[in-house]
Design an enzyme around this catalytic site. Structure first.
Site, PDB file in Angstrom:
ATOM      1  N   THR A  14       0.849  -1.253  -0.039  1.00 18.22           N
ATOM      2  CA  THR A  14      -0.088   0.011   0.006  1.00 18.22           C
ATOM      3  C   THR A  14       1.076   1.253   0.065  1.00 18.22           C
ATOM      4  OG1 THR A  14      -0.312   0.596   2.348  1.00 18.22           O
ATOM      5  CG2 THR A  14      -1.762  -1.304   1.415  1.00 18.22           C
ATOM      6  N   VAL A  72      -6.830   2.838   2.211  1.00 16.97           N
ATOM      7  CA  VAL A  72      -6.673   2.007   3.204  1.00 16.97           C
ATOM      8  C   VAL A  72      -7.753   2.283   4.305  1.00 16.97           C
ATOM      9  CG1 VAL A  72      -4.438   1.541   2.471  1.00 16.97           C
ATOM     10  CG2 VAL A  72      -4.922   3.322   4.126  1.00 16.97           C
ATOM     11  N   TYR A 165       0.527  12.575  13.982  1.00 15.66           N
ATOM     12  CA  TYR A 165       1.277  11.389  13.435  1.00 15.66           C
ATOM     13  C   TYR A 165       1.998  10.650  14.350  1.00 15.66           C
ATOM     14  CZ  TYR A 165       4.772   9.855   9.856  1.00 15.66           C
ATOM     15  OH  TYR A 165       5.493   9.120   9.198  1.00 15.66           O
ATOM     16  N   ALA A 166       2.870  11.324  15.522  1.00 11.71           N
ATOM     17  CA  ALA A 166       3.554  10.293  16.303  1.00 11.71           C
ATOM     18  C   ALA A 166       2.403   9.618  16.975  1.00 11.71           C
ATOM     19  CB  ALA A 166       4.122  11.236  17.141  1.00 11.71           C
ATOM     20  N   SER A 168      -0.134   8.373  15.836  1.00  7.83           N
ATOM     21  CA  SER A 168      -0.774   7.180  14.844  1.00  7.83           C
ATOM     22  C   SER A 168       0.375   5.830  14.915  1.00  7.83           C
ATOM     23  CB  SER A 168      -1.039   7.860  13.530  1.00  7.83           C
ATOM     24  OG  SER A 168       0.141   8.135  12.922  1.00  7.83           O
ATOM     25  N   ILE A 198      13.748   9.994   5.635  1.00  5.30           N
ATOM     26  CA  ILE A 198      14.144   9.403   4.528  1.00  5.30           C
ATOM     27  C   ILE A 198      13.932  10.339   3.375  1.00  5.30           C
ATOM     28  CG2 ILE A 198      14.012   7.285   2.977  1.00  5.30           C
ATOM     29  CD1 ILE A 198      14.740   6.721   6.017  1.00  5.30           C
ATOM     30  N   THR A 200      11.997  11.269   0.638  1.00  6.85           N
ATOM     31  CA  THR A 200      10.606  11.152   0.015  1.00  6.85           C
ATOM     32  C   THR A 200       9.919  12.450  -0.229  1.00  6.85           C
ATOM     33  OG1 THR A 200       9.186  10.439   1.588  1.00  6.85           O
ATOM     34  CG2 THR A 200      10.659   8.668   0.956  1.00  6.85           C
TER      35      THR A 200
END
Ligand SMILES: NC(=O)c1ccc[n+]([C@@H]2O[C@H](COP(=O)([O-])OP(=O)(O)OC[C@H]3O[C@@H](n4cnc5c(N)ncnc54)[C@H](O)[C@@H]3O)[C@@H](O)[C@H]2O)c1
Length: 255
Positions: A14, A72, A165-166, A168, A198, A200
């Site tokens: 995914t 998702v 975010y953290a 999750s 990273i 991205t």
């Protein structure tokens, strides 16, 4: 006859339209897997198959790679993907990589309920929905498997501007460890990877000033490359990691 660490296996990835998911498709196909690249962004995932995965693949035992649209966070979308895979390949995948994820950064005191919910819905509930559907299918088909969930180093240490975010990503680790305990008896392994920073599109949203400060905290002194995470995904997908389950592995340059 295909060769490679995951030769002849069927893999679902995914978030495969970008970044880590796209790199995972490249490495898994290089190692002989047939890849189903799934993403909310259908055009991006078609490009993954056309330009990236197809180039990396040898001949495949199961069949051709496929690009599919998937949200998702939507149970119906996940169920119809499973049905499509069973129809097309006559088997569920035995490698599942949960890489779909989003950020909606803001200070805790300014964060909207909507931005909290959307991040939890994609990153945590989305991982749960995909794991549940595909673990069920693997157990019903009596197939051993490997599930790899992409968490984050900030799920372990926290990060300013990322309370949603953290949390999750900390949830993804707990989900992984609990599922590993339940699924071990079916020989389904479940592991999490905690990437650091990273290179991205996701990280491109981080201001340059912040990246400069972060760099001082990374012993290897650089951002990671998506392929450096993808190689760990391939390792966890393969029998080379046959006694590893419930693990949460940092791939962070030491951050
Ligand atoms: N890049 C990093 O530094 C870093 C660090 C730690 C963890 N991560 C995690 O790694 C994973 C991949 O991140 P990335 O850097 O490749 O990000 P990215 O933004 O480059 O790619 C994420 C992909 O997920 C897809 N996506 C978003 N919501 C979706 C949904 N509801 N259903 C299906 N697909 C959806 C997007 O369309 C995109 O193609 C994410 O879970 C992210 O949180 C990334």
């Amino acid at each position: 006859m295909t060769s490679g660490a995951v030769a002849g296996k069927l893999a679902l990835v995914t978030g495969a339209g970008s970044g880590l998911g796209r790199a995972a498709c490249q490495v898994l196909s290089r190692e002989g897997a047939t890849v189903i690249a799934a993403d909310r962004n259908y055009e991006a995932v078609q490009e993954t198959i056309r330009k990236h995965t197809a180039l990396a693949s040898g001949s495949n035992a199961i069949g051709d790679h496929t690009a599919v649209e998937l949200d998702v966070s939507n149970a119906k979308s996940v169920q119809s993907l499973l049905q499509m895979m069973i129809n097309q390949y006559k088997t569920p995948p035995t490698i599942v990589v949960n890489s779909a994820g989003i950020t909606r950064d803001n200070w805790l005191v300014k964060l909207s309920e909507e931005d909290y919910d959307s991040v939890l819905n994609v990153n945590l509930k989305g991982t749960f929905l995909v794991m549940q559907a595909f673990a069920r299918a693997m157990t019903e088909a009596e197939l051993p498997g490997s599930i790899i969930n992409i968490s984050s180093i900030v799920g372990k240490y926290g990060n300013m501007g990322q309370t949603n975010y953290a949390s999750s990503k900390a949830g993804v680790v707990a989900l992984t460890q609990s599922a590993a305990k339940e699924l071990g008896k079916f020989n389904i392994r479940v592991n999490a990877i905690l990437p650091g920073f990273i290179n991205t599109p996701m990280v491109k949203t981080v201001p340059e000033k912040v990246i400069g400060q972060l760099m001082k905290l990374i012993p290897l002194g650089r951002l990671g490359d998506p392929m450096e995470v993808a190689e760990v995904i391939a390792f966890l997908s393969s029998n080379k990691s046959s006694f590893i389950t419930g693990a949460a592995i940092d791939v962070s340059g030491g951050y």
